[in-house]
Design an enzyme around this catalytic site. Sequence first.
Site, mmCIF file in Angstrom:
data_model
loop_
_atom_site.group_PDB
_atom_site.id
_atom_site.type_symbol
_atom_site.label_atom_id
_atom_site.label_comp_id
_atom_site.label_asym_id
_atom_site.label_seq_id
_atom_site.Cartn_x
_atom_site.Cartn_y
_atom_site.Cartn_z
ATOM 1 N N PRO A 1 0.810 -1.205 0.000
ATOM 2 C CA PRO A 1 0.000 0.000 0.000
ATOM 3 C C PRO A 1 0.848 1.262 0.000
ATOM 4 O O PRO A 1 1.846 1.352 0.707
ATOM 5 C CB PRO A 1 -0.798 -0.096 1.293
ATOM 6 C CG PRO A 1 -0.299 -1.304 2.008
ATOM 7 C CD PRO A 1 0.918 -1.765 1.344
ATOM 8 N N GLU A 2 0.416 2.204 -0.796
ATOM 9 C CA GLU A 2 1.046 3.522 -0.826
ATOM 10 C C GLU A 2 -0.005 4.522 -0.321
ATOM 11 O O GLU A 2 -1.057 4.109 0.151
ATOM 12 C CB GLU A 2 1.527 3.839 -2.241
ATOM 13 C CG GLU A 2 2.429 2.741 -2.807
ATOM 14 C CD GLU A 2 2.909 3.008 -4.218
ATOM 15 O OE1 GLU A 2 3.042 4.182 -4.601
ATOM 16 O OE2 GLU A 2 3.143 2.027 -4.956
ATOM 17 N N ARG B 1 4.069 -11.366 5.104
ATOM 18 C CA ARG B 1 5.530 -11.183 5.056
ATOM 19 C C ARG B 1 6.104 -10.566 6.332
ATOM 20 O O ARG B 1 7.324 -10.441 6.445
ATOM 21 C CB ARG B 1 5.896 -10.364 3.822
ATOM 22 C CG ARG B 1 5.606 -11.124 2.543
ATOM 23 C CD ARG B 1 5.879 -10.311 1.307
ATOM 24 N NE ARG B 1 7.288 -10.149 1.043
ATOM 25 C CZ ARG B 1 7.780 -9.476 0.011
ATOM 26 N NH1 ARG B 1 6.955 -8.905 -0.846
ATOM 27 N NH2 ARG B 1 9.055 -9.377 -0.173
ATOM 28 N N HIS C 1 -1.925 -15.878 8.945
ATOM 29 C CA HIS C 1 -1.008 -14.746 9.175
ATOM 30 C C HIS C 1 -1.688 -13.558 9.862
ATOM 31 O O HIS C 1 -1.339 -12.418 9.614
ATOM 32 C CB HIS C 1 -0.348 -14.278 7.872
ATOM 33 C CG HIS C 1 0.354 -15.370 7.140
ATOM 34 N ND1 HIS C 1 1.433 -16.050 7.678
ATOM 35 C CD2 HIS C 1 0.126 -15.930 5.928
ATOM 36 C CE1 HIS C 1 1.829 -16.970 6.807
ATOM 37 N NE2 HIS C 1 1.061 -16.925 5.745
#
Length: 279
Positions: A2-3, A114, A95
Amino acid sequence: MPELPEVEVVRRGLARGVVGRTVDAVEATGARSIRRHADADEFGGAVVGRTVRRVDRRGKYLLLRLDDDSVLVAHLRMSGQLILTADATRPRARHTHVVLTFTDGGQLRFVDPRTFGELFVSATRSRDGAVVELASLGPEPLDRATTPAVLAARLTPRRTRLKSALLDQRTIAGIGNIYGDEIAFRAGLRHDHRTDSLTPAEVARLHAAMVEVLDAAVRCGGSSLADGQYVDVDGRAGTYQHEHAVFARAGEPCLRCGRTIERVRFAGRSTHFCPGCQH
DNA sequence: CGCATATCCTGACTGC
DNA sequence: TGCAGTCAGGATATGC
């Protein structure tokens, strides 16, 4: 992943969904996700009992302002998601590393395959609400105060390349690999254009492109790529990927001039540009 | 100072 | 079908 646009869409979802709610319990099973804290108990102790007053965004960071003037800071990095659910019994995604349960029974879940993302509580109580840990971030691209002159002052003294400067969060906060490429295309500037040779007219184009691209992306709910990683707090994908002019379009014709979009490795990142439109 | 590279991780995809 | 290799939206440390 995400930006700025994606983080802003998540911020809006949180502003609607968690403001006014009080944290009843915290489960932090993923130690890496709260790595700035000693352990899960210490993290939980800073959050349990707190009510969320408001939700702000600074660059790609989310700021959940709590009722003791501390701030729960979240960064999603490459693969993080913040998911709201009213039903605590709903199965947790793989996760899921941190779960906040509110007194009304709903939950905010931090999912991050991650584990690059993180949550931390900043005890900062500065007058203007600034978070000390984020002091090095550059100005907000969509702030009215971030004028072309401000952008010029941050870019032209540096002897680097445009994309490197845009990706550096100290220059300007919130731009990542997707929007760096899209903004450069819209401004008609190559990724490797030297920042110290930018003319005032070029900076003005860059500023306009930055505002237009980021605004449009927010309106579209952000960009969700093929892996489906980015979703908002309700699990919905964005649609701005359909508006991309260059990103992930290598080998396809430029929609403006017809030349083939190229992809190169630059600044350690995949970089997409039109050899006809960008100089 | 600028730049390239490695690193933290898991998972999806490619090609054999 | 299996498996090794490659790559991914970010940020940071290191060495040249």
